[in-house]
Design a protein around this motif. Structure first.
Motif, PDB file in Angstrom:
ATOM      1  N   SER A  53      22.279 -11.878  59.892  1.00 55.08           N
ATOM      2  CA  SER A  53      21.740 -11.008  60.928  1.00 55.08           C
ATOM      3  C   SER A  53      22.487 -11.282  62.226  1.00 55.08           C
ATOM      4  CB  SER A  53      20.246 -11.273  61.104  1.00 55.08           C
ATOM      5  OG  SER A  53      19.710 -10.418  62.080  1.00 55.08           O
ATOM      6  N   PHE A  54      22.902 -10.221  62.890  1.00 55.54           N
ATOM      7  CA  PHE A  54      23.705 -10.357  64.098  1.00 55.54           C
ATOM      8  C   PHE A  54      22.888 -10.044  65.336  1.00 55.54           C
ATOM      9  CE2 PHE A  54      26.529  -9.475  60.613  1.00 55.54           C
ATOM     10  CZ  PHE A  54      27.533 -10.404  60.797  1.00 55.54           C
ATOM     11  N   GLY A  55      22.856 -10.984  66.273  1.00 53.25           N
ATOM     12  CA  GLY A  55      22.205 -10.791  67.565  1.00 53.25           C
ATOM     13  C   GLY A  55      23.266 -10.573  68.625  1.00 53.25           C
ATOM     14  N   PRO A  56      22.869 -10.427  69.890  1.00 53.83           N
ATOM     15  CA  PRO A  56      23.841 -10.176  70.953  1.00 53.83           C
ATOM     16  C   PRO A  56      24.831 -11.321  71.158  1.00 53.83           C
ATOM     17  CG  PRO A  56      21.570 -10.006  71.783  1.00 53.83           C
ATOM     18  CD  PRO A  56      21.497 -10.395  70.347  1.00 53.83           C
ATOM     19  N   LYS A  57      24.397 -12.569  70.882  1.00 48.92           N
ATOM     20  CA  LYS A  57      25.277 -13.713  71.144  1.00 48.92           C
ATOM     21  C   LYS A  57      25.462 -14.636  69.956  1.00 48.92           C
ATOM     22  CE  LYS A  57      24.398 -13.829  76.052  1.00 48.92           C
ATOM     23  NZ  LYS A  57      24.096 -14.650  77.203  1.00 48.92           N
ATOM     24  N   GLN A  58      24.784 -14.372  68.852  1.00 44.20           N
ATOM     25  CA  GLN A  58      24.895 -15.273  67.699  1.00 44.20           C
ATOM     26  C   GLN A  58      24.599 -14.523  66.410  1.00 44.20           C
ATOM     27  OE1 GLN A  58      21.969 -18.276  68.463  1.00 44.20           O
ATOM     28  NE2 GLN A  58      20.314 -17.119  67.529  1.00 44.20           N
ATOM     29  N   ALA A  59      24.958 -15.158  65.320  1.00 44.03           N
ATOM     30  CA  ALA A  59      24.644 -14.638  63.986  1.00 44.03           C
ATOM     31  C   ALA A  59      23.852 -15.711  63.247  1.00 44.03           C
ATOM     32  CB  ALA A  59      25.910 -14.302  63.216  1.00 44.03           C
ATOM     33  N   THR A  60      22.904 -15.287  62.430  1.00 41.36           N
ATOM     34  CA  THR A  60      22.097 -16.203  61.640  1.00 41.36           C
ATOM     35  C   THR A  60      22.310 -15.885  60.172  1.00 41.36           C
ATOM     36  OG1 THR A  60      20.439 -16.280  63.388  1.00 41.36           O
ATOM     37  CG2 THR A  60      19.763 -17.042  61.211  1.00 41.36           C
ATOM     38  N   SER A  61      22.632 -16.897  59.385  1.00 42.22           N
ATOM     39  CA  SER A  61      22.887 -16.709  57.957  1.00 42.22           C
ATOM     40  C   SER A  61      21.891 -17.538  57.156  1.00 42.22           C
ATOM     41  CB  SER A  61      24.311 -17.148  57.616  1.00 42.22           C
ATOM     42  OG  SER A  61      24.531 -17.068  56.224  1.00 42.22           O
ATOM     43  N   ILE A  62      21.217 -16.887  56.205  1.00 37.99           N
ATOM     44  CA  ILE A  62      20.297 -17.601  55.325  1.00 37.99           C
ATOM     45  C   ILE A  62      20.487 -17.149  53.888  1.00 37.99           C
ATOM     46  CG2 ILE A  62      18.517 -18.033  57.068  1.00 37.99           C
ATOM     47  CD1 ILE A  62      16.961 -15.685  55.934  1.00 37.99           C
ATOM     48  N   ARG A  63      20.144 -18.044  52.968  1.00 40.71           N
ATOM     49  CA  ARG A  63      20.113 -17.725  51.542  1.00 40.71           C
ATOM     50  C   ARG A  63      18.663 -17.440  51.194  1.00 40.71           C
ATOM     51  NH1 ARG A  63      21.731 -21.892  46.811  1.00 40.71           N
ATOM     52  NH2 ARG A  63      21.074 -20.612  45.061  1.00 40.71           N
ATOM     53  N   LEU A  64      18.410 -16.258  50.654  1.00 38.45           N
ATOM     54  CA  LEU A  64      17.046 -15.838  50.355  1.00 38.45           C
ATOM     55  C   LEU A  64      16.620 -16.253  48.958  1.00 38.45           C
ATOM     56  CD1 LEU A  64      17.090 -12.186  51.725  1.00 38.45           C
ATOM     57  CD2 LEU A  64      16.176 -14.228  52.829  1.00 38.45           C
ATOM     58  N   PRO A  65      15.330 -16.512  48.783  1.00 35.42           N
ATOM     59  CA  PRO A  65      14.828 -16.769  47.426  1.00 35.42           C
ATOM     60  C   PRO A  65      14.789 -15.469  46.629  1.00 35.42           C
ATOM     61  CG  PRO A  65      13.033 -16.784  49.006  1.00 35.42           C
ATOM     62  CD  PRO A  65      14.299 -16.629  49.801  1.00 35.42           C
ATOM     63  N   THR A  66      15.007 -15.562  45.363  1.00 37.60           N
ATOM     64  CA  THR A  66      14.907 -14.406  44.461  1.00 37.60           C
ATOM     65  C   THR A  66      13.861 -14.732  43.414  1.00 37.60           C
ATOM     66  OG1 THR A  66      16.676 -15.262  43.063  1.00 37.60           O
ATOM     67  CG2 THR A  66      17.315 -13.711  44.772  1.00 37.60           C
ATOM     68  N   ASN A  67      13.246 -13.715  42.865  1.00 38.08           N
ATOM     69  CA  ASN A  67      12.298 -13.963  41.791  1.00 38.08           C
ATOM     70  C   ASN A  67      12.196 -12.739  40.902  1.00 38.08           C
ATOM     71  OD1 ASN A  67      10.499 -12.110  42.937  1.00 38.08           O
ATOM     72  ND2 ASN A  67       9.396 -13.697  44.020  1.00 38.08           N
ATOM     73  N   CYS A  68      11.636 -12.956  39.754  1.00 34.25           N
ATOM     74  CA  CYS A  68      11.397 -11.911  38.775  1.00 34.25           C
ATOM     75  C   CYS A  68       9.991 -12.127  38.236  1.00 34.25           C
ATOM     76  CB  CYS A  68      12.413 -11.984  37.648  1.00 34.25           C
ATOM     77  SG  CYS A  68      14.085 -11.653  38.217  1.00 34.25           S
ATOM     78  N   PRO A  69       9.383 -11.110  37.657  1.00 30.95           N
ATOM     79  CA  PRO A  69       7.985 -11.243  37.228  1.00 30.95           C
ATOM     80  C   PRO A  69       7.770 -12.052  35.960  1.00 30.95           C
ATOM     81  CG  PRO A  69       8.832  -9.076  36.704  1.00 30.95           C
ATOM     82  CD  PRO A  69       9.901  -9.779  37.490  1.00 30.95           C
ATOM     83  N   ASP A  70       8.818 -12.629  35.390  1.00 35.75           N
ATOM     84  CA  ASP A  70       8.664 -13.385  34.144  1.00 35.75           C
ATOM     85  C   ASP A  70       7.878 -14.662  34.358  1.00 35.75           C
ATOM     86  OD1 ASP A  70      10.213 -11.446  33.032  1.00 35.75           O
ATOM     87  OD2 ASP A  70      12.026 -12.657  32.942  1.00 35.75           O
ATOM     88  N   GLU A  71       7.129 -15.048  33.350  1.00 31.35           N
ATOM     89  CA  GLU A  71       6.408 -16.325  33.377  1.00 31.35           C
ATOM     90  C   GLU A  71       7.369 -17.448  32.991  1.00 31.35           C
ATOM     91  OE1 GLU A  71       3.103 -16.861  34.010  1.00 31.35           O
ATOM     92  OE2 GLU A  71       2.842 -14.750  34.533  1.00 31.35           O
TER      93      GLU A  71
END
Length: 129
Positions: A53-71
């Motif tokens: 995500s880019f702001g006016p003076k910086q960028a923020t980088s994150i790794r998001l969790p993923t999931n699926c409906p499997d048990e």
């Protein structure tokens, strides 16, 4: 699941989506790809989802969790290491499946609900690490 700070790292064959969060914040989303060289004998595929995500003076980088409906999926990477952003079963089968060159679309990125990343196709391989 938990988000993890960090850049996506080098890769090719990934899917990149350009989004505007709440119509204002320019954001790019990376999905999957191959983290080894073009001519690697032992390719390494990923199903990581990274958001920058880019702001006016910086960028923020994150790794998001993923999931699926499997048990039965647990927070482990394909290598068996604790990883709150990757969901694999005890046989090492992960969801979403690591791949490259997939088609992807973002549904409802208006920020009124959680958006959904829909991924279809792409190339996987049985011999990938």
């Amino acid at each position: 699941g938990a988000c993890v700070c960090g850049l996506p790292g080098k890769r090719h064959g990934f899917k990149l989506l350009n989004l505007l969060v709440e119509g204002q914040s320019p954001t790019i989303l990376f999905f999957g790809g191959e983290t080894t060289g073009f001519h690697s004998v032992s390719p390494s595929l990923t199903s990581d989802v990274h958001v920058i995500s880019f702001g006016p003076k910086q960028a923020t980088s994150i790794r998001l969790p993923t999931n699926c409906p499997d048990e039965g999926l647990i927070g482990k990477s394909q290598l068996g290491v604790d990883d709150p952003t990757q969901w694999c079963d005890t046989d090492g089968k992960c969801c979403p499946v690591p791949r490259r060159d997939a088609a992807a679309a973002m549904l409802d990125n208006s920020a009124t609900d959680n958006g959904r990343l829909i991924v279809f196709g792409g190339m996987t391989c049985a011999s990938c690490s």
